[in-house]
Motif scaffolding. Structure first.
Motif, PDB file in Angstrom:
ATOM      1  N   LEU A 163      47.441  29.318 -13.361  1.00 48.72           N
ATOM      2  CA  LEU A 163      46.019  29.376 -13.042  1.00 48.72           C
ATOM      3  C   LEU A 163      45.745  30.272 -11.842  1.00 48.72           C
ATOM      4  O   LEU A 163      44.646  30.790 -11.680  1.00 48.72           O
ATOM      5  CB  LEU A 163      45.472  27.964 -12.790  1.00 48.72           C
ATOM      6  CG  LEU A 163      45.596  26.999 -13.983  1.00 48.72           C
ATOM      7  CD1 LEU A 163      44.902  25.686 -13.672  1.00 48.72           C
ATOM      8  CD2 LEU A 163      45.016  27.605 -15.253  1.00 48.72           C
ATOM      9  N   TRP A 189      46.328  34.389 -13.246  1.00 47.60           N
ATOM     10  CA  TRP A 189      45.607  34.508 -14.514  1.00 47.60           C
ATOM     11  C   TRP A 189      45.664  35.924 -15.082  1.00 47.60           C
ATOM     12  O   TRP A 189      45.815  36.109 -16.281  1.00 47.60           O
ATOM     13  CB  TRP A 189      44.165  34.063 -14.328  1.00 47.60           C
ATOM     14  CG  TRP A 189      43.471  33.736 -15.614  1.00 47.60           C
ATOM     15  CD1 TRP A 189      42.454  34.430 -16.199  1.00 47.60           C
ATOM     16  CD2 TRP A 189      43.753  32.636 -16.494  1.00 47.60           C
ATOM     17  NE1 TRP A 189      42.081  33.826 -17.382  1.00 47.60           N
ATOM     18  CE2 TRP A 189      42.862  32.721 -17.585  1.00 47.60           C
ATOM     19  CE3 TRP A 189      44.678  31.590 -16.460  1.00 47.60           C
ATOM     20  CZ2 TRP A 189      42.851  31.800 -18.628  1.00 47.60           C
ATOM     21  CZ3 TRP A 189      44.674  30.669 -17.502  1.00 47.60           C
ATOM     22  CH2 TRP A 189      43.779  30.785 -18.570  1.00 47.60           C
ATOM     23  N   ASN A 196      51.104  23.104 -13.137  1.00 52.18           N
ATOM     24  CA  ASN A 196      50.538  24.195 -13.937  1.00 52.18           C
ATOM     25  C   ASN A 196      51.439  25.426 -13.996  1.00 52.18           C
ATOM     26  O   ASN A 196      50.971  26.558 -14.108  1.00 52.18           O
ATOM     27  CB  ASN A 196      49.149  24.595 -13.426  1.00 52.18           C
ATOM     28  CG  ASN A 196      48.094  23.587 -13.830  1.00 52.18           C
ATOM     29  OD1 ASN A 196      48.110  23.084 -14.958  1.00 52.18           O
ATOM     30  ND2 ASN A 196      47.194  23.272 -12.919  1.00 52.18           N
ATOM     31  N   ILE A 249      47.706  25.807 -22.757  1.00 52.33           N
ATOM     32  CA  ILE A 249      46.750  26.885 -23.007  1.00 52.33           C
ATOM     33  C   ILE A 249      46.987  27.357 -24.430  1.00 52.33           C
ATOM     34  O   ILE A 249      48.125  27.681 -24.799  1.00 52.33           O
ATOM     35  CB  ILE A 249      46.928  28.051 -22.019  1.00 52.33           C
ATOM     36  CG1 ILE A 249      46.629  27.586 -20.588  1.00 52.33           C
ATOM     37  CG2 ILE A 249      46.013  29.217 -22.391  1.00 52.33           C
ATOM     38  CD1 ILE A 249      46.981  28.613 -19.528  1.00 52.33           C
ATOM     39  N   THR A 294      46.402  30.011 -27.513  1.00 53.63           N
ATOM     40  CA  THR A 294      46.104  31.437 -27.662  1.00 53.63           C
ATOM     41  C   THR A 294      46.460  31.906 -29.070  1.00 53.63           C
ATOM     42  O   THR A 294      47.472  31.489 -29.631  1.00 53.63           O
ATOM     43  CB  THR A 294      46.840  32.280 -26.598  1.00 53.63           C
ATOM     44  OG1 THR A 294      46.550  33.662 -26.793  1.00 53.63           O
ATOM     45  CG2 THR A 294      48.347  32.068 -26.652  1.00 53.63           C
ATOM     46  N   THR A 354      39.804  23.958 -32.122  1.00 51.98           N
ATOM     47  CA  THR A 354      39.984  23.732 -30.683  1.00 51.98           C
ATOM     48  C   THR A 354      39.489  22.351 -30.289  1.00 51.98           C
ATOM     49  O   THR A 354      40.149  21.638 -29.509  1.00 51.98           O
ATOM     50  CB  THR A 354      39.239  24.814 -29.876  1.00 51.98           C
ATOM     51  OG1 THR A 354      39.691  26.103 -30.294  1.00 51.98           O
ATOM     52  CG2 THR A 354      39.489  24.654 -28.382  1.00 51.98           C
ATOM     53  N   VAL A 380      43.752  20.602 -21.927  1.00 54.51           N
ATOM     54  CA  VAL A 380      43.695  21.939 -22.538  1.00 54.51           C
ATOM     55  C   VAL A 380      42.876  22.819 -21.603  1.00 54.51           C
ATOM     56  O   VAL A 380      41.654  22.656 -21.484  1.00 54.51           O
ATOM     57  CB  VAL A 380      43.064  21.898 -23.948  1.00 54.51           C
ATOM     58  CG1 VAL A 380      43.044  23.310 -24.549  1.00 54.51           C
ATOM     59  CG2 VAL A 380      43.825  20.947 -24.859  1.00 54.51           C
ATOM     60  N   HIS A 381      43.534  23.726 -20.905  1.00 54.70           N
ATOM     61  CA  HIS A 381      42.848  24.552 -19.910  1.00 54.70           C
ATOM     62  C   HIS A 381      41.940  25.597 -20.548  1.00 54.70           C
ATOM     63  O   HIS A 381      40.873  25.897 -20.019  1.00 54.70           O
ATOM     64  CB  HIS A 381      43.865  25.262 -19.010  1.00 54.70           C
ATOM     65  CG  HIS A 381      44.467  24.378 -17.970  1.00 54.70           C
ATOM     66  ND1 HIS A 381      43.724  23.572 -17.140  1.00 54.70           N
ATOM     67  CD2 HIS A 381      45.770  24.183 -17.613  1.00 54.70           C
ATOM     68  CE1 HIS A 381      44.510  22.913 -16.312  1.00 54.70           C
ATOM     69  NE2 HIS A 381      45.763  23.264 -16.582  1.00 54.70           N
ATOM     70  N   ASP A 382      42.384  26.183 -21.660  1.00 56.79           N
ATOM     71  CA  ASP A 382      41.593  27.257 -22.265  1.00 56.79           C
ATOM     72  C   ASP A 382      42.158  27.563 -23.645  1.00 56.79           C
ATOM     73  O   ASP A 382      43.260  27.135 -24.008  1.00 56.79           O
ATOM     74  CB  ASP A 382      41.641  28.524 -21.401  1.00 56.79           C
ATOM     75  CG  ASP A 382      40.403  29.409 -21.554  1.00 56.79           C
ATOM     76  OD1 ASP A 382      39.684  29.259 -22.571  1.00 56.79           O
ATOM     77  OD2 ASP A 382      40.159  30.246 -20.665  1.00 56.79           O
ATOM     78  N   HIS A 383      41.370  28.277 -24.407  1.00 58.74           N
ATOM     79  CA  HIS A 383      41.829  28.856 -25.670  1.00 58.74           C
ATOM     80  C   HIS A 383      41.470  30.332 -25.605  1.00 58.74           C
ATOM     81  O   HIS A 383      40.295  30.691 -25.470  1.00 58.74           O
ATOM     82  CB  HIS A 383      41.149  28.181 -26.860  1.00 58.74           C
ATOM     83  CG  HIS A 383      41.659  28.657 -28.184  1.00 58.74           C
ATOM     84  ND1 HIS A 383      41.336  28.055 -29.376  1.00 58.74           N
ATOM     85  CD2 HIS A 383      42.493  29.684 -28.526  1.00 58.74           C
ATOM     86  CE1 HIS A 383      41.935  28.681 -30.381  1.00 58.74           C
ATOM     87  NE2 HIS A 383      42.627  29.680 -29.880  1.00 58.74           N
ATOM     88  N   SER A 430      37.691  34.100 -23.933  1.00 57.27           N
ATOM     89  CA  SER A 430      38.096  32.835 -23.333  1.00 57.27           C
ATOM     90  C   SER A 430      37.078  31.771 -23.710  1.00 57.27           C
ATOM     91  O   SER A 430      35.882  31.923 -23.422  1.00 57.27           O
ATOM     92  CB  SER A 430      38.175  32.968 -21.811  1.00 57.27           C
ATOM     93  OG  SER A 430      38.071  31.715 -21.170  1.00 57.27           O
ATOM     94  N   LYS A 437      36.696  28.903 -22.403  1.00 59.72           N
ATOM     95  CA  LYS A 437      36.131  28.310 -21.185  1.00 59.72           C
ATOM     96  C   LYS A 437      35.038  29.220 -20.635  1.00 59.72           C
ATOM     97  O   LYS A 437      33.944  28.742 -20.281  1.00 59.72           O
ATOM     98  CB  LYS A 437      37.217  28.102 -20.141  1.00 59.72           C
ATOM     99  CG  LYS A 437      36.717  27.460 -18.865  1.00 59.72           C
ATOM    100  CD  LYS A 437      37.828  26.805 -18.071  1.00 59.72           C
ATOM    101  CE  LYS A 437      38.231  25.485 -18.676  1.00 59.72           C
ATOM    102  NZ  LYS A 437      39.175  24.727 -17.822  1.00 59.72           N
TER     103      LYS A 437
END
Length: 233
Positions: A112, A115, A143, A179, A181, A199, A213-216, A226, A228
């Motif tokens: 994080l 990034w 993380n 994460i 992707t 998602t 889940v931080h992001d897709h 992103s 998010k």
């Protein structure tokens, strides 16, 4: 006749070109070279007894860029004259090495706070894949990236993904965050309705075992979407 000097075979014309190209690279670096010239430098080692400039130019013309050449499938690379399976495999090894270097830049580091490096890695790993590929980056309690795994591969527009497999791997790796992707071979990273629903399903399944889940991230040819940043999660 006796005592005559042996006749020396002249060096092929491209030998001088190779020396000059190597010298330019050594002095000014890769930024001073066109994509086809950088490709030439690599092909010098694998195609020894032939002028590789026209071969490098044909590869760039066919695939578009240095990155797209080394990302191309072996069967498509061998469509180019003088590119044997061994030469094509050497190009794939170069791609694997580049991806590995990108992975090393983020492995065991807090992603994080790294990034940009993470995005660069995802782009290099998936940007030019011809088929859809779904990867999950598993993170520990700090993380830090502990694993990057391909959990779905499919066609040009779909990769089957099973939330239970993601959860199973998260538990096995003692991962507390992930994460998601995947790439869009079409080049457009805009999330589809199916992407959004999938998602949501994964987020709910992960929440049940306290995995965040931080992001897709969806990887396109030029850009990355992103979830998010788009407010989709």
């Amino acid at each position: 006749m006796l005592g005559d000097e042996p006749v020396k075979t002249p060096k092929p014309h491209y030998h001088g070109h190779r020396d000059r190209l190597r010298a330019r690279f050594a002095e000014k670096g890769a930024d001073a070279l066109a994509d086809y010239e950088l490709l030439e430098l690599y092909l010098f080692r694998t195609i020894v007894r032939r002028d590789v400039k026209p071969i490098a130019k044909e590869l760039i013309a066919k695939f578009g860029s240095f990155a797209e050449v080394i990302a191309a499938p072996i069967d498509r690379l061998t469509e180019v004259k003088f590119i044997s399976e061994n030469v094509a495999l050497d190009l794939k090894i170069l791609r694997a090495a580049a991806t590995k270097l990108g992975q090393e830049s983020i492995l065991n580091r807090p992603v994080l706070s790294s990034w940009t490096a993470l995005l660069d890695y995802c782009r290099s790993a998936m940007q030019y894949e011809g088929k859809e590929q779904f990867r999950v980056l598993f993170l520990d309690r700090k993380n830090r990236l502990i694993a990057d795994e391909i959990l779905g591969q499919g066609t040009v527009n779909r990769a089957p993904v099973y939330p239970r497999e993601i959860i199973k791997r998260a538990l096995a790796l003692d991962s507390t965050a992930i994460i998601l992707t995947h790439n869009h071979p079409s080049g457009d990273p805009t999330p589809s309705h199916a992407d959004i629903k999938m998602t949501e399903t994964i987020i709910q399944a992960a929440k049940a075992i306290d995995v965040t889940v931080h992001d897709h991230l969806i990887i396109g040819r030029e850009n990355i979407a992103s979830f998010k940043s788009l407010g989709l999660m």
